[in-house]
Scaffold this active site. Structure first.
Site, mmCIF file in Angstrom:
data_model
loop_
_atom_site.group_PDB
_atom_site.id
_atom_site.type_symbol
_atom_site.label_atom_id
_atom_site.label_comp_id
_atom_site.label_asym_id
_atom_site.label_seq_id
_atom_site.Cartn_x
_atom_site.Cartn_y
_atom_site.Cartn_z
ATOM 1 N N GLU A 1 2.399 5.602 7.843
ATOM 2 C CA GLU A 1 3.778 5.693 7.322
ATOM 3 C C GLU A 1 4.592 6.732 8.087
ATOM 4 O O GLU A 1 5.791 6.577 8.293
ATOM 5 C CB GLU A 1 3.771 6.019 5.826
ATOM 6 C CG GLU A 1 3.017 5.015 4.936
ATOM 7 C CD GLU A 1 3.390 3.566 5.190
ATOM 8 O OE1 GLU A 1 4.563 3.290 5.521
ATOM 9 O OE2 GLU A 1 2.508 2.700 5.070
ATOM 10 N N GLY B 1 0.858 -1.190 0.000
ATOM 11 C CA GLY B 1 0.000 0.000 0.000
ATOM 12 C C GLY B 1 0.887 1.229 0.000
ATOM 13 O O GLY B 1 0.669 2.190 -0.719
#
Length: 846
Positions: A282, A245
């Site tokens: 992230e 992703g």
């Protein structure tokens, strides 16, 4: 490190100079390199040339042997090499994109877990942190990005040489390079860190939402960890071909386009939410993972579990109206499901070989990891937990840590027995079910390992138990260390004799990673509390998910599950209905195999449960409605279409027909398109394929990534064998990017499982050549669990006996176990007395 990618020939050349400390007498240097050709005459350590240069391909290892022992102390190892910009979305690879009507290549890296060695020779393990000084030689007109800002660039006609500033100490898997044509939007954190989102030319507007979340995340994490963002800049880049992703490379985070881009006009509410969660995840890694890195892949969960939990904390603070912690329970229930398999694995999993790392990036590392962190934070309290996390961050900055190191810091800061408690959750697989029985004024509780196949495991846990009764303002906590314990019920729990207001609920708001099985009296009291609206959203989710799992394991009847579900028929909340939908989908599938004669009635019952909230919302968005209602509408419409609700299917088809003539129509906004597409696919066949062709046309012509993926996700959702095969074969064409194959696979319906399995067998050679790493497991875990018989499990097992790879062995085991569990569940439903009577009674209720 110097690299020169050739984007036309799709090759690269480079050279590396590594400072190596020789600490004991040896004549060998052992490092990592894979799929690279190293120029042997260029290899030097100090002034010494190796006499032996040996590659061990299966291990990705390069051994240099020297004639005599190497001088002790620091020395420089140098060599030149070249390689291919591959199509496998790992190492240094090429991604394709369109610019001014022409196809072009960009060069991108993806190194986690063990693929930096495919780009340059290195010590490719997380604990070998080093400072990187990178130089790139690339075409002058292209944007060239790396972890650090550019120090200087020199131009020689069509070529530029870009030198980047030296990085702080970091692991090889976080090194990143992106070279291509991009534009960007830019923002600043409160501390003056420059943040950019890079997109393909013409799409930078779609990067604004991610930029906003990115800037807010960096500000929040800096305060939470009491540690500044360690780099001068942060770039986030959308990459057209991308296997995962997103990837948290230090200072240069890469994403697949749908995970980063958001367009108010053409994107759905659920995609807005997933962009926010992905960006926050992230960026949490910039601290948890990048600044402090796990010592070895066994501790991967420290990275992923923490970033998953942290991203929800961040998004909840930016968008409180999304109720994200209730949605977090999706993660917990996914993990509970996987972790009740015999073929699960502990959170801390022994990794002995590089080929084993990929398959532990699963729901255990991410979702069980995040869930046990939520359980621990809830047990210790938010403030104490945060203080301890800031201490941990400071103590291990720029170095590596293992799971025990985190427990030691938490224990020191809080004085609680964190290590003993948490070791039971991370070092053994599985979790307990807490059996609760009422005896006089006590509730007797007993723990036992929960397994979906109905067997009993021997695990024991230290369980932070919470309970509430009668009213939500009194919560009790108990650390269950033994197999059995007693909970005293006070008068505040209501009067048992009078019924009505008496009830007790364990595992408040699902903060604990365990299930609860109530005796009949407690279960009836809870059903009453549900129907009289006394339970919180998260508790509504918990009780239905537990009963669903207990029913699969044949520890509770199928009828009791249908009874409980019926109590949710007036529900209007997105998170609760999202779970109800998971359960109803599964029930519809199993009943078709278990009791074909009753399957139609069961579907009618499930429609009855979901219909009233769906009718309230309708197809058309309403002015000023909440984000969660916008997400609930497609969830319910899609569910009704899948259950075969005629009225919803006809309306979907009607709106789709208008949409094909006028793409701008307000009758089919992005949020409800999938439901309409699915409605169209219900009637498609080889002899009636106009709807299918219209969908294929939308897929080809749409410029929007999200819309293309929505179409792709339903092209195989069809009963017609010819259409299913035609759709599956698209996987081998340039129409579908390899990274998106799984989306097509997920649409396969149980009716098409036989044809899909035959297709998988016939094409297995091609599939295993074309798809690498985690992409190959998608084929196994989407098709295999559609079956519900032991005979089929044996056949599938036999086929793969000679065809397994270490990369998907675990996935195959888990998928086959799921088939056997479904077979056992179906058999239980088939032999359950009085089931038809229950279904009829519930259908007849007003």
């Amino acid at each position: 490190l110097f690299l020169r990618p050739d984007l036309v020939a799709c090759t690269f050349s480079g050279s590396v100079a590594i400072s190596v400390a020789v600490s004991a007498p040896t004549r060998f240097l052992v490092l990592n390199a894979l799929d690279l050709s190293v120029n042997r005459t260029s290899i030097r350590f100090q002034a010494l040339e190796p006499t032996e240069v040996v590659f061990f391909k299966d291990d990705g290892v390069l051994v240099l042997g020297f004639a005599k022992q190497l001088p002790l102390g620091e020395g420089l190892l140098k060599m030149d090499f070249n390689g291919i910009l591959n199509d496998q979305m790992r190492g240094f690879y090429r991604s394709k994109y369109q610019y001014k009507g022409k196809e072009r290549n960009m060069a991108v890296t993806q190194f986690e877990s063990v693929d930096a060695r495919r780009c340059f020779p290195c010590w490719d393990e997380p604990a070998f942190k080093a400072k990187f000084k990178l130089t790139l030689e690339v075409p002058s007109e292209l944007v060239a990005l790396s972890n650090m800002p550019v120090g200087n660039a020199t131009f020689a006609g069509p070529i530029k040489t870009v030198r980047y500033l030296e990085s702080p100490p970091m692991s090889t898997y976080l090194v990143a390079i992106v070279v291509g044509l991009f534009e960007y939007v830019e923002g600043m954190t409160t501390k003056g860190t420059r943040v950019r989102v890079y997109t393909q030319i013409g799409k930078s507007n779609q990067g604004k939402f991610a930029l906003d979340v990115g800037v807010k995340s960096l500000n929040l994490y800096k305060d939470y960890f009491d540690t500044p963002f360690p780099l001068p800049k942060l770039d986030m880049v959308a990459i057209p071909d991308f296997a995962a992703g997103a990837m948290e490379n230090y200072g240069l985070v890469t994403y697949r386009e749908v995970a980063l881009l958001f367009d108010d006009k053409s994107s759905s509410a659920s995609s807005k939410q997933s962009v926010a969660i992905t960006v926050a995840h992230e960026l949490a890694h910039q601290w948890f993972g990048n600044l402090v890195t796990m010592e070895w892949w066994t501790h991967l969960w420290l990275n992923e579990g923490f970033a998953t939990w942290m991203s929800h904390l961040a998004v909840d603070s930016f968008f409180p109206q999304w109720n994200i912690w209730a949605q977090f329970l999706d993660r917990t229930t996914t993990a509970l499901r996987l972790d009740s398999l015999e073929a699960s694995h502990p959170i801390e999993v022994e990794i002995h070989h590089a080929s084993e790392v990929d398959q532990i990036f699963d729901a255990i590392s991410y979702d069980k990891g995040a869930s046990v962190i939520r359980m621990l934070q809830s047990y210790l309290g938010a403030e104490r937990f945060q203080k301890a996390m800031a201490s941990y961050m400071k103590k291990y900055a720029y170095s590596n840590a293992k799971t025990e190191d985190l427990w030691a810091v938490l224990e020191k800061e809080t004085g609680e027995p964190v290590k003993d408690l948490m070791t039971t959750w991370t070092k053994q697989k599985g979790y307990p079910v807490i059996n609760a029985k009422i005896k006089g004024n006590d509730i007797e509780i007993e723990q036992a390992q929960f397994l979906l196949d109905g067997s009993s495991g021997s695990g024991m846990w230290i369980v932070p138990l919470t309970s509430r009764c009668g009213a939500y303002d009194t919560e009790k906590k108990l650390l269950l260390k033994l197999k059995r314990e007693k909970l005293v019920i006070g008068s505040q729990c209501g009067d048992r004799k009078k019924g009505g207001n008496f009830w007790t609920k364990l595992n408040i708001d699902g903060t604990g990673f365990y299930r609860v099985k109530y005796d009949d009296e407690l279960a009836a009291a809870l059903q009453n509390a549900l129907e009289t609206k006394k339970l919180s959203l998260m508790d509504k989710i918990g009780i239905v998910d537990d009963l669903y799992a207990l029913s699969i394991a044949r520890q509770q009847t199928f009828a009791s599950l249908l009874h409980l579900l019926y109590g949710y028929r007036g529900e209007a909340d997105y998170s609760v209905l999202s779970h109800i939908n998971t359960v109803t989908t599964s029930i519809a599938k199993i009943s078709a195999d278990a009791t074909p004669a009753l399957a139609g009635d069961i579907k009618q019952l499930l429609i009855k449960i979901l219909l009233s909230p769906a009718e309230k919302l309708g197809w058309d968005p309403k002015k000023g409605e909440s984000h969660l209602d916008v997400m609930l509408r497609p969830l319910l419409l899609t569910a009704l279409v899948q259950l075969g609700h005629g009225k919803t299917i006809n309306e979907g088809v009607r709106r789709f027909n208008i949409f094909t003539r006028d793409r701008g129509t307000s009758l089919l906004p992005p949020d409800t398109r999938k439901a309409a597409y699915l409605a169209v696919m219900q009637n498609v066949s080889s002899s009636n394929r106009s709807g299918y062709d219209a969908l294929r046309k939308i897929y080809k012509e749409s410029a929007e990534g999200e819309e293309r993926l929505q179409v792709l996700g339903i092209l195989s959702s069809c009963r017609d064998k010819g259409i299913v095969l035609e759709s599956l074969n698209l996987i081998f064409t340039s129409e579908v990017r390899n990274q998106d194959a799984y989306i097509l696979l997920r649409g396969i319906q149980p009716e098409a499982r036989e044809i899909s399995w035959n297709w998988l067998k016939e094409n297995w050679e091609l599939i295993s050549k074309t798809f690498a790493g985690s992409l190959i497991t998608d084929f196994v875990e989407t098709i295999v669990p559609l079956f519900t018989s032991n005979e089929k499990a044996a056949e599938i097992s036999k086929f793969f006996a000679t065809r397994t790879k270490p990369g998907f062995e675990r996935t195959l085991k888990q998928s086959l176990e799921n088939v056997r569990i479904s077979a056992r569940w179906a058999e239980g439903i088939r032999s359950e007395p009085g089931l038809a009577q229950t279904v009829r009674e519930l259908l007849a209720k007003p």
